[in-house]
Design a protein around this motif. Sequence first.
Motif, short mmCIF file in Angstrom:
data_model
loop_
_atom_site.label_atom_id
_atom_site.label_comp_id
_atom_site.label_asym_id
_atom_site.label_seq_id
_atom_site.Cartn_x
_atom_site.Cartn_y
_atom_site.Cartn_z
N LEU A 342 0.82 -1.21 0.00
CA LEU A 342 0.00 0.00 0.00
C LEU A 342 0.85 1.26 0.00
N ARG A 343 2.01 1.22 0.65
CA ARG A 343 2.85 2.41 0.76
C ARG A 343 3.90 2.50 -0.35
N ALA A 344 4.29 1.36 -0.92
CA ALA A 344 5.43 1.35 -1.84
C ALA A 344 5.05 1.66 -3.28
N PHE A 345 3.84 1.31 -3.69
CA PHE A 345 3.47 1.42 -5.10
C PHE A 345 2.57 2.63 -5.34
N PRO A 346 2.67 3.24 -6.52
CA PRO A 346 1.84 4.40 -6.82
C PRO A 346 0.47 4.01 -7.37
N TYR A 347 -0.48 4.93 -7.24
CA TYR A 347 -1.72 4.83 -7.99
C TYR A 347 -1.40 5.17 -9.45
N GLU A 382 0.50 8.77 -8.71
CA GLU A 382 0.41 9.44 -7.41
C GLU A 382 0.85 8.46 -6.32
N LYS A 383 1.58 9.01 -5.35
CA LYS A 383 2.05 8.19 -4.23
C LYS A 383 1.99 9.02 -2.95
N ASN A 398 4.10 12.82 -7.58
CA ASN A 398 2.95 13.11 -8.42
C ASN A 398 3.44 13.53 -9.79
N THR A 399 3.01 12.85 -10.81
CA THR A 399 3.42 13.23 -12.16
C THR A 399 2.26 13.03 -13.13
N LYS A 400 2.15 13.95 -14.05
CA LYS A 400 1.23 13.83 -15.17
C LYS A 400 2.05 14.16 -16.41
N SER A 401 2.15 13.21 -17.31
CA SER A 401 3.02 13.41 -18.47
C SER A 401 2.41 12.76 -19.71
N GLN A 402 2.89 13.25 -20.86
CA GLN A 402 2.43 12.72 -22.14
C GLN A 402 3.61 12.62 -23.09
N GLU A 403 3.63 11.55 -23.84
CA GLU A 403 4.59 11.37 -24.93
C GLU A 403 3.79 11.20 -26.22
N ILE A 404 4.11 12.00 -27.23
CA ILE A 404 3.38 11.97 -28.51
C ILE A 404 4.39 11.91 -29.64
N GLU A 405 4.18 10.98 -30.55
CA GLU A 405 5.06 10.83 -31.71
C GLU A 405 4.21 10.76 -32.98
N ASN A 406 4.59 11.55 -33.98
CA ASN A 406 3.98 11.49 -35.31
C ASN A 406 5.07 11.07 -36.29
N LYS A 407 4.86 9.97 -37.00
CA LYS A 407 5.96 9.35 -37.73
C LYS A 407 5.61 9.13 -39.21
N LEU A 408 6.61 9.33 -40.04
CA LEU A 408 6.51 9.00 -41.46
C LEU A 408 7.72 8.15 -41.82
#
Length: 812
Positions: A342-347, A382-383, A398-408
């Motif tokens: 319960l304490r070690a892992f994040p939501y 969140e932890k 606490n982190t909120k992040s996004q990775e976006i890739e547009n590829k050709l």
Amino acid sequence: MQKLFILLSFTLFSLGIAQAQRTGEIQGTIKDRRTQEPLIGVTIQVEGTQKGSQSDVDGNFKISGIPTGSYNLKATYVGYKEVLKFNIIVSSGNANIINFLMEEDSKQLNEVQVIVNRSVSVASTETPNSIQKLSTEEIKNNPGGNFDISQVIQVLPGVGGTSGGGAFRNDIIIRGGAPNENVYYLDGIEVPVINHFSTQGSAGGPTGILNVSFIEDATLSSSSFNAKYDNALSSVLQFKQRDGNKDNFQGNFRVSSTEAAATFEGPLSKKTTYLVSARRSYLQYLFQLIDLPIRPNYWDFQYKVTHRINAKTTLTAIGLGAIDKFYFGVPKESSPSKEYILRAFPYINQWNYTVGFTLKRLLENGYMNVSLSRNMYDNSLEKYEDGKQESKGLITFNTKSQEIENKLRIDVNKFVDKWEYSYGVSSQFVKYNADLYNRLRKELRDEKGNIIQPEVAFRFKTAVDFFKFGAFGQVSRKFYDERLSISAGIRTDMNSFTNGGMNPLKTLSPRAAASYGFADKWRLNASLGRYYKLPIYTVLGFRDNAGTLVNKDNKYLQSDHFVSGLEFIPRPSTRFTLEGFYKKYNNYAVSARDGISLANQGGEYGAIGNEKIESIGKGKAYGVEFFAQQKLQKNLFAVFSYTLFWSQFSGKDGKFVSSAWDSRHLVALQVGRKFKKGWELGGKFRFYGGAPYTPFDLEASQKNYATLGVGLFDYSKLNTLRLKNFSQFDFRIDKKINFRKQSFDFYFDIQNALLAKNPSFPSYTFERTADNSGFATTDGKALNPNGSNAKPLILADATASVTPGLGLIWEF
């Protein structure tokens, strides 16, 4: 629902006994490997029967009225090499769609030679070694595999998992490299995430995303990478999807103790087919039933649409997506280990998708692919100090992040006489943004108010975007009646973000491979190559407390491979390989804070790389592999592999130490036996050597556990300890029942059937009170913020957990 499932199972078994022999259908397409043109008049024979067919003007074939069961399928054509497909399941529920790529035979027709059929071999001129392939049936019926590619490929040489991480990780460790050194392609479209609850910057999770009903085969290359693939340091895993049924609507529904999935396919028009699926999990209910506090819940979706514009041009659209939520429940009976979880892992709240279009155009003496794709990964973690999400004032991460890739991507593949060559370019537009808070140490004071530990925390917001570019060329040729084949390639990659990233000379990556058949059944193979990988986005986008991007000087990670080995094929269904490999790493990412290589990270949930990094690390991984494979013959098939290897990386001090993946020994054995009346048995045994781990810094851990929920490691003793060995035996039994136009496959799968006790990495926590209502203390008072009155406890779990599974696959 459970009673209904049992009643349905009993009814179908009872009905199945009385059913007469049913028949099924095989259909597919046959093409020339080099031109991708359809082949007309190819003879396809179902071995052991009188059933067969010939391909039509479009290369299509159909064989109906085949008695249900398992068969090998043979394709023969004048001037071409004979091809065998093994373990083809024929059921009355779905038509099995099998495609062939045939290769011209350069030998003259009047030559009299006895050359063994090499259908069991996966080698190509470009990749003659370090390559393996699994068919869809080998994936579906893998004991303990749970229809999951990441688990199934662990029977192959050089492939391991995360030892000591418990049963809920799904990382792929190839020849001692970190999980993020692998790249994945789905029908030529790069897919960054193939697991639910993936670790950002790495990989892994409880289960895979890909629907095995779509997969025609999966090919793993652990070296000799074709120059068209970028960012691969340890492996390239390619998934080839089949097309939907051209003639009729069909589908399947799969339900088990952990998930339910539905797949549908058929024609949209004379020129268009589709495949579509959706799946949801029941893992949260299973874990609640066995009283584990974690509650993973996920959905995933997948589709493929193929449209034949004309005889020369085909357009394919693919899509893959997942929604993941990882939360916690209150266990019925608490314990120190459950409180630790319960304490070690994040939501975790994640979602991701990949969509792409590929246009294939046949050219004179070759073909061209143009692929356009987009992928997005959204990660929220969140932890909390007390493990409770409602305690907003006690948040530690606490982190909120996004990775976006547009590829050709564009690649052209052609041939002139005996020469084959390919070339292409790629471009990507990348966006990465993050809002992160991480408290590494809490401010601690003594009884007099003096600071004994200052707070160590950082918070940053970042948004970066940049371009990536790549170009490649590859050429190959066979000599001396195909006894000798040689291939060479070169690639360069650039980016507009890092300092010096637009210099193509800094990432020139040449590679070469050769194969020589010194006897009819023997080949000697060798390859060498240099490969590069751009640092992960969490590293590139990291800012310090002043808002400065501190990792723009990071270099591409570099790995040089040297591989040689033998391949022996005594008969068309049997293959043996023996290989030795050496991998040398440069410019590896090293943490400026802890001084350790990031090669040791990626086996935990959450994210890695959000810190200042220096490109000063080195590494080496070397070893030897043996592989034996017997494809389906006389209703029996088997696979055996053994790998002995060493994996070592250096940190800031420049000293080589064993990496977290250095388990030394990997052993895998899988055997399957098919019986009459639809019964099939399978067993799989795996053995890993003990994984290295780092002891805790007991003083720092005691001070900070109340805040962080985990212990802190003593990196001066990095990976100096080892777990005991890991072993596991999985067992599976299938019973297939065929009706007139539908079929049922009942299966029982049990993981760790022999109840082997496998150790997990030790966990640092504090002792609990007798009633488990709080932490026990030396003075009987409340726990001090600095943990000075706590009673430290090291949890060393070595329990024998068994995971049974019961499921049903209904084809219609």
